[in-house]
Design a protein around this motif. Structure first.
Motif, PDB file in Angstrom:
ATOM      1  N   UNK A 166       4.684   7.119   1.522  1.00  7.33           N
ATOM      2  CA  UNK A 166       5.160   5.972   2.299  1.00  7.33           C
ATOM      3  C   UNK A 166       4.618   4.690   1.684  1.00  7.33           C
ATOM      4  N   UNK A 167       5.331   3.595   1.927  1.00 11.13           N
ATOM      5  CA  UNK A 167       4.865   2.293   1.427  1.00 11.13           C
ATOM      6  C   UNK A 167       5.039   1.249   2.517  1.00 11.13           C
ATOM      7  N   UNK A 168       3.997   0.455   2.726  1.00 12.50           N
ATOM      8  CA  UNK A 168       4.047  -0.664   3.687  1.00 12.50           C
ATOM      9  C   UNK A 168       3.344  -1.853   3.033  1.00 12.50           C
ATOM     10  N   UNK A 169       3.505  -3.041   3.625  1.00 11.68           N
ATOM     11  CA  UNK A 169       2.708  -4.168   3.142  1.00 11.68           C
ATOM     12  C   UNK A 169       1.237  -3.817   3.297  1.00 11.68           C
ATOM     13  N   UNK A 170       0.436  -4.208   2.297  1.00 12.50           N
ATOM     14  CA  UNK A 170      -0.978  -3.812   2.326  1.00 12.50           C
ATOM     15  C   UNK A 170      -1.796  -4.643   3.305  1.00 12.50           C
ATOM     16  N   UNK A 175       0.860  -1.177   0.000  1.00  9.55           N
ATOM     17  CA  UNK A 175       0.000   0.000   0.000  1.00  9.55           C
ATOM     18  C   UNK A 175       0.897   1.228   0.000  1.00  9.55           C
ATOM     19  N   UNK A 176       0.613   2.161  -0.924  1.00 11.80           N
ATOM     20  CA  UNK A 176       1.369   3.415  -1.008  1.00 11.80           C
ATOM     21  C   UNK A 176       0.457   4.534  -0.530  1.00 11.80           C
ATOM     22  N   UNK A 177       0.967   5.354   0.368  1.00  9.78           N
ATOM     23  CA  UNK A 177       0.162   6.424   0.971  1.00  9.78           C
ATOM     24  C   UNK A 177       0.779   7.785   0.690  1.00  9.78           C
ATOM     25  N   UNK A 178      -0.090   8.754   0.394  1.00  2.00           N
ATOM     26  CA  UNK A 178       0.306  10.160   0.353  1.00  2.00           C
ATOM     27  C   UNK A 178      -0.363  10.821   1.553  1.00  2.00           C
ATOM     28  N   UNK A 182       6.191   5.135   9.179  1.00  2.90           N
ATOM     29  CA  UNK A 182       7.640   5.350   9.207  1.00  2.90           C
ATOM     30  C   UNK A 182       8.396   4.108   9.644  1.00  2.90           C
ATOM     31  N   UNK A 183       7.857   3.401  10.655  1.00  2.00           N
ATOM     32  CA  UNK A 183       8.574   2.242  11.211  1.00  2.00           C
ATOM     33  C   UNK A 183       7.794   0.940  11.081  1.00  2.00           C
ATOM     34  N   UNK A 184       6.490   1.009  10.822  1.00  2.00           N
ATOM     35  CA  UNK A 184       5.657  -0.186  10.755  1.00  2.00           C
ATOM     36  C   UNK A 184       5.159  -0.666  12.103  1.00  2.00           C
ATOM     37  N   UNK A 185       5.615  -0.014  13.195  1.00  2.00           N
ATOM     38  CA  UNK A 185       5.228  -0.474  14.536  1.00  2.00           C
ATOM     39  C   UNK A 185       3.726  -0.323  14.739  1.00  2.00           C
TER      40      UNK A 185
END
Ligand code: FES
Length: 117
Positions: A39-43, A29-32, A74-77
């Motif tokens: 930012x990009x994280x696993x969706x 998932x890409x977020x603005x 930022x960190x996925x936490x």
């Protein structure tokens, strides 16, 4: 070897929303953000099979649309249960209008029943 993939253009992104990218496995998932950062994280949420791209973004965190855990972009936490594991974060590079993502080399924290196969 790390490879940067072009995943979308900046015009594809809406402030405060996520875009699910299915051309990579597992999807990301890409977020603005409203502040203009990308930012990009696993969706896939680490708790159950929910798409974080459909979640709510505030203060550089995304709230899972299914329950109330939020993840740092930022960190996925993760902040609180029911999710317990962090989500993977991927490095984002912007080149002109193009958004590139360098996929994390960590193993994904996919929820039970979701596989990358
Ligand atoms: S599916 Fe995301 S917190 Fe439950």
């Amino acid at each position: 070897m790390q490879v940067s993939l072009r995943v979308c253009s900046l015009q594809d992104l809406e402030p405060g929303e996520g875009l699910r990218i299915e051309s990579v496995t597992p999807p990301i998932a890409v977020f603005l953000t409203e502040e203009g950062t990308v930012h990009a994280v696993d969706d896939t949420c680490t708790h159950q099979d929910a798409s974080l791209a459909a979640g709510w973004v505030e203060d550089c965190r995304v709230e899972c649309p299914l329950h109330e855990s939020t993840f740092s972009l930022l960190t996925g936490e993760v902040d609180q249960p029911p999710a317990k594991k962090k989500v993977r974060v991927h490095e984002v590079q912007i080149d002109g209008d193009d958004v590139y993502v360098e996929l994390s080399q960590e193993a994904p924290n996919l929820p039970p029943g979701v596989t990358t196969a």
